[in-house]
Design an enzyme around this catalytic site. Structure first.
Site, PDB file in Angstrom:
ATOM      1  N   HIS A 128       0.877  -1.177   0.000  1.00  0.00           N
ATOM      2  CA  HIS A 128       0.000   0.000   0.000  1.00  0.00           C
ATOM      3  C   HIS A 128       0.918   1.232   0.000  1.00  0.00           C
ATOM      4  CE1 HIS A 128      -2.804   2.941   1.833  1.00  0.00           C
ATOM      5  NE2 HIS A 128      -3.772   2.138   1.453  1.00  0.00           N
ATOM      6  N   ASP A 205       2.925  -4.917   8.037  1.00  0.00           N
ATOM      7  CA  ASP A 205       1.739  -4.091   7.868  1.00  0.00           C
ATOM      8  C   ASP A 205       0.525  -5.017   7.936  1.00  0.00           C
ATOM      9  OD1 ASP A 205      -0.427  -2.673   6.995  1.00  0.00           O
ATOM     10  OD2 ASP A 205       0.469  -1.975   5.111  1.00  0.00           O
ATOM     11  N   GLN A 208      -4.648  -5.404   6.762  1.00  0.00           N
ATOM     12  CA  GLN A 208      -5.649  -6.320   6.189  1.00  0.00           C
ATOM     13  C   GLN A 208      -5.599  -7.717   6.814  1.00  0.00           C
ATOM     14  OE1 GLN A 208      -7.985  -5.257   4.258  1.00  0.00           O
ATOM     15  NE2 GLN A 208      -7.135  -3.296   3.575  1.00  0.00           N
ATOM     16  N   LYS A 231     -10.664  -0.740  10.275  1.00  0.00           N
ATOM     17  CA  LYS A 231     -10.838  -1.943   9.450  1.00  0.00           C
ATOM     18  C   LYS A 231     -11.166  -3.151  10.338  1.00  0.00           C
ATOM     19  CE  LYS A 231      -7.407  -0.267   6.148  1.00  0.00           C
ATOM     20  NZ  LYS A 231      -8.045   0.204   4.927  1.00  0.00           N
ATOM     21  N   CYS A 369      -4.774   2.547  -3.698  1.00  0.00           N
ATOM     22  CA  CYS A 369      -3.522   3.023  -3.068  1.00  0.00           C
ATOM     23  C   CYS A 369      -2.379   2.029  -3.290  1.00  0.00           C
ATOM     24  CB  CYS A 369      -3.706   3.307  -1.583  1.00  0.00           C
ATOM     25  SG  CYS A 369      -4.816   4.668  -1.259  1.00  0.00           S
TER      26      CYS A 369
END
Ligand code: PMP
Length: 411
Positions: A128, A205, A208, A231, A369
């Site tokens: 991202h 990261d 997600q 999220k 993104c």
């Protein structure tokens, strides 16, 4: 039990999310934009209202009742996140605005003090923008180089290439756990092991991954892990940076201000202990308490149940979308989370999104993104349906019908 055999009842779960009962353009809302942000259960909405209704006040410095209550709830949320990630100490949980700020914090603090002229930072081809630009800024400032692990046409990282990139100048690896545009689940455990065998720390990261699977930072042995509350069915404006205590202890502050200090004179400031050293200024108190409620909510369902259910739904959706002629899935990695990115022959993704919207179906269209991912696949954009545990097979069927309608319009 549901028809799909998952260990929870999806129709009961849906009743916890008031927004899902809405109609959009006269049609039942089909919300398939969960990778952008997820919907909030009533318990999170109640926690926000309750905070502002009964205990709104500033934390840590107050000696009055409301401040003590708010401080206790804020710190309790930290413990809930610690348990969620299986971190060993509350001091390792830093509240930030979101995944983006968490990465910027590591780049601005750890990066600035450890990356110098000629050094290297490794990221991957599927990051991202939030996990590209902070490292680009750092590398430009320090005269360092960004190295990028390539991927194949399915969206699987080339781990052998990664191994080749790891070298004596590598100072940090920052890698996405689950790609937001392709759905690839990266082999982060292996990636971390390979970096550690050369003494290189790794940031994961988890924007997600944290909302969709069990994450155990001690088992992964990652050095840093970031995710965003919004999220994970929590509020916007709140997120988490996990960092190993010894690393965080060695890092200079990222921002200066109130709460991050022990004492201040014009000559000299003594910084506060972890985690407060990295939480300058009045934080997002309501958001943090809301995130704590979101953690309670997903924990009550069980992330392993969420993962299993979403996986079945992904399989169902993959089969359904693959049978549409003229549709191509972008992102067909061996291990995937609930992301269905696709393109349709001769139809711009924005037109797909607009027609689906008229059917009450929310998907995202664009580069998500991840412009370098689009460049890698030679496309300007995709349409992306991204799943959560409150989605159903009926909603996938509605998506397929909607896509049929798009194809009709453009035939
Ligand atoms: N990384 C990934 C993989 C993401 O999907 C996102 C959000 N789309 C981010 C980072 C940034 O998250 P936020 O905007 O909440 O900081």
């Amino acid at each position: 039990m549901t028809s799909t055999g998952a260990a929870f009842d999806v129709s009961r779960v849906r009743r916890d999310f008031p927004i899902l009962a809405q109609r959009v353009h006269g049609k039942p809302l089909v919300y398939l934009d969960n990778a952008a942000t997820s919907q909030k259960p009533q318990s999170v909405l109640d926690a926000l209202a309750s905070y502002y209704t009964t205990e709104n006040s500033n934390i840590h410095r107050g000696i009055h009742y409301l401040s003590e209550q708010a401080t206790a709830d804020y710190e309790e949320a930290r413990s809930k996140v610690r348990v969620l990630l299986n971190a060993s100490d509350d001091r390792e949980i830093i509240f930030v605005r979101g995944a983006t700020e968490g990465i910027n914090l590591v780049a601005g603090s750890y990066g600035k003090s450890n990356v110098g002229q000629g050094d290297e930072v490794i990221i991957s081809a599927m990051e991202h923008h939030s996990n590209i630009v902070p490292w680009q800024i750092l590398c430009q400032e320090r005269g360092a180089h960004l190295r990028v692990v390539p991927m194949n046409d399915d969206g699987d990282l080339l781990v052998d290439e990664y191994e080749r990139l790891l070298g004596p100048r590598t100072k940090l690896v920052s890698i996405v756990h689950v790609s937001n545009s392709l759905g690839t689940i990266n082999p982060v455990r292996r990636i971390i092991e390979m970096a550690h065998s050369r003494g290189v720390p790794v940031l994961v990261d988890g924007a997600q991954s944290a909302p969709h699977m069990n994450v155990d930072v001690r088992e992964l042995d990652c050095d840093f892990f970031v995710f965003s509350g919004h999220k994970l069915y929590g509020p916007t404006g709140i997120g988490v940076l996990y960092g190993k205590a010894d690393l965080l202890e060695s890092m200079p502050p990222y921002q200066g201000g109130g709460d991050m200090i022990k004492s201040v004179t014009f000559e000299r400031t003594l910084y506060n202990d972890l985690p407060y050293r990295f939480e300058a200024g009045t934080p997002n108190i309501a958001g943090t308490i809301g995130l704590g409620a979101a953690v309670d909510y997903v924990s009550s369902i069980g992330l392993e149940n969420i993962e299993a259910y979403e996986h079945e739904l992904l399989d169902y959706g993959t089969r359904a979308l693959s049978s549409i002629s003229g549709l191509r899935l972008v992102g067909t990695a061996r291990k995937k989370a609930g992301i269905l990115s696709f393109v349709l022959d001769g139809v711009h993704p924005h037109d797909i999104g607009t027609i689906l919207d008229s059917e009450g179906i929310a998907v995202r269209t664009g580069h998500h993104c991840t412009q370098p991912v689009m460049d890698r696949f030679g496309i300007p954009a995709t349409a992306r349906a991204s799943l959560a545990f409150y989605n159903t097979r009926q909603e996938i069927d509605a998506l397929v019908k909607g896509i049929d309608k798009v194809l009709e319009v453009f035939s």
